[in-house]
Write an enzyme that holds these catalytic residues in place. Structure first.
Site, short mmCIF file in Angstrom:
data_model
loop_
_atom_site.label_atom_id
_atom_site.label_comp_id
_atom_site.label_asym_id
_atom_site.label_seq_id
_atom_site.Cartn_x
_atom_site.Cartn_y
_atom_site.Cartn_z
N HIS A 150 0.80 -1.22 0.04
CA HIS A 150 0.10 -0.07 0.04
C HIS A 150 0.85 1.26 -0.11
CE1 HIS A 150 -3.75 2.19 1.77
NE2 HIS A 150 -3.12 2.82 0.98
N ASP A 164 1.90 3.70 2.79
CA ASP A 164 1.14 4.78 2.38
C ASP A 164 1.83 5.83 1.83
OD1 ASP A 164 -1.57 5.30 1.74
OD2 ASP A 164 -1.70 6.42 3.60
N GLY A 174 5.34 7.56 12.50
CA GLY A 174 5.40 8.57 13.36
C GLY A 174 4.35 9.96 13.23
N GLU A 210 -7.72 1.58 -3.88
CA GLU A 210 -8.12 1.97 -2.61
C GLU A 210 -8.95 3.08 -2.92
OE1 GLU A 210 -6.57 4.51 1.33
OE2 GLU A 210 -5.18 4.55 -0.27
N ALA A 261 -7.93 12.08 2.32
CA ALA A 261 -7.45 12.56 1.15
C ALA A 261 -7.92 12.26 -0.33
CB ALA A 261 -5.80 12.55 1.10
N ASN A 315 -6.67 4.75 10.93
CA ASN A 315 -7.16 5.99 10.11
C ASN A 315 -8.19 5.98 9.23
OD1 ASN A 315 -3.41 5.72 10.25
ND2 ASN A 315 -4.46 7.49 10.94
N ARG A 353 -17.71 0.64 24.32
CA ARG A 353 -18.99 0.32 24.12
C ARG A 353 -19.08 0.45 22.59
NH1 ARG A 353 -20.75 2.49 29.29
NH2 ARG A 353 -20.69 4.58 28.48
N ALA A 359 -2.29 13.50 4.01
CA ALA A 359 -2.41 13.07 2.87
C ALA A 359 -1.40 11.90 2.45
CB ALA A 359 -2.50 14.20 1.55
#
Length: 373
Positions: free
Chosen positions: A52, A272, A247, A124, A135, A217, A225, A306
């Site tokens: 990815h 990503d 990070g 994606e 994004a 994300n 709950r 992004a």
């Protein structure tokens, strides 16, 4: 070829001092090649596999450019990522067809030993939720369509390995059932960019979804709950969960928590990354939208994160700096991604019979050398 004196990664043992043999581009129990690689002081790990990422080195997979894809593959290999499954964005069907066709042509013609191997395509979108678009360009969000997926798979020559889906959207659950009962059943359906709750996510997993797009994300959070996608994924033993350990996207405590929940059997480290990975700060693009890059942070003009600007090898190192054992981080960047897209019969580990993709890391985890086949 013989690789001696290194600490060799073994999935169930960690790092062991042993000799590796390579014959005709694959790991073997012998060799007729007199070449010797002295890996003294190094970790010997499988070539990394990124399932990815959107771009790097100033290029975007969505540009559908052979030259751009070649430059991306060269950059990735230079960082120790020997196999790639780049991701598209939420775009029009015509744009996605061009991206898939470009991937098919590139994979068929690819011969350069200086490039990462294109092993798949990750879609994606565009079957995502508007509220969790992140994004992604909302203009191209579409209702899940088996016909569209089939057309894209045909255009890719069978390279589509992953598809992100919001299971709460119109027709999504029936779409999962149709895909999993068809010739497209080997495509992994990944829950992501979604507002769905625990029950809907569990229904999607029970119908055949088996992957989560960048855990935490673009999805509801995990609470006591309302455990949402994260809780449903935890309760689904065969589900892989992607994580971006750059990070920026996930707090170190959440990374450690996720590893405790899912263990290193189920986490897939991803980058990503977008086109600014490997490039200086400045203005870039992602899926046709302007992105501002400062340091490790890439954002749209409204501040939305992004993608990342960190390659997978650096994400693996960052995970280690967050307290994840090196052997676990390596596993989650090699054999786990291979398993998640069904290519672990050839790639992802240093086992006899598999393609001899391996990386030498110095004791401080800096890169010494990359070997492809």
């Amino acid at each position: 070829m013989k690789i001696i004196n290194g600490l060799v990664f073994r999935e169930n043992q960690g790092f062991v001092k042993e000799t590796l043999y390579v014959e005709n581009g694959c790991f073997s129990d012998h060799t007729t090649d007199d070449t010797v690689i002295d890996a003294n002081g190094c970790y010997v790990i499988p070539g990394l596999i990124d399932v990815h990422f959107h771009g790097c080195a100033g290029h975007d997979f969505c540009d559908a450019s052979p030259e751009g894809l070649a430059a991306m593959a060269e950059y990735e290999l230079s960082q120790g990522i020997t196999s790639i499954c780049p991701a598209s964005m939420t775009l029009s069907k015509d744009m996605l067809l061009d991206i898939c066709k470009n991937g098919q042509v590139f994979a068929k013609e690819q011969s350069s030993a200086s490039q990462s191997r294109l092993v798949g395509i990750n879609l994606e979108g565009p079957f995502i939720a508007y509220e969790k678009r992140g994004a992604q360009n909302p203009a191209y969000i579409a209702t899940a369509s088996f016909e569209t997926l089939n057309d894209l798979q045909q255009a890719s020559g069978g390279l589509v390995k992953l598809l992100t889906l919001a299971p709460e959207t119109e027709g999504a659950m029936d779409f999962i059932k149709e895909v999993k009962s068809s010739e497209l059943k080997d495509i992994s359906i990944s829950i992501g960019h979604t507002t769905c709750d625990y029950d809907i996510a569990m229904e999607a997993f029970q119908n055949g979804a088996d992957h989560v797009t960048h855990l935490f994300n673009a999805m509801p959070g995990f609470t006591h709950r309302a455990p949402g996608v994260i809780g449903a994924a935890f309760d689904t033993p065969n589900c892989f969960a992607e994580m971006i350990c750059d990070g920026i996207h996930i707090h170190p405590s959440a990374v450690r928590t996720a590893f405790s929940m899912f263990t290193d059997d189920r986490i897939v480290l991803i980058s990503d990354s977008m086109m600014a990975a490997g490039k200086p700060d400045g203005m870039y693009a992602l899926g046709g939208q302007d992105v501002i890059v400062k340091g490790n942070l890439a954002t749209l003009k409204d501040g939305t994160i992004a993608g990342s600007v960190t390659n997978l090898a650096d994400c693996m190192r960052t995970a280690v700096s967050m307290g994840i054992p090196l052997a676990s981080a390596v596993k989650c960047a090699t054999i786990n991604p291979a398993r998640s897209i069904g290519i672990d019969d050839k790639y992802g580990s240093l086992e006899i019979g598999k393609v001899a993709d391996f990386v030498l890391l110095n004791s401080d985890l800096t890169l010494r050398e990359v070997y492809r086949a």
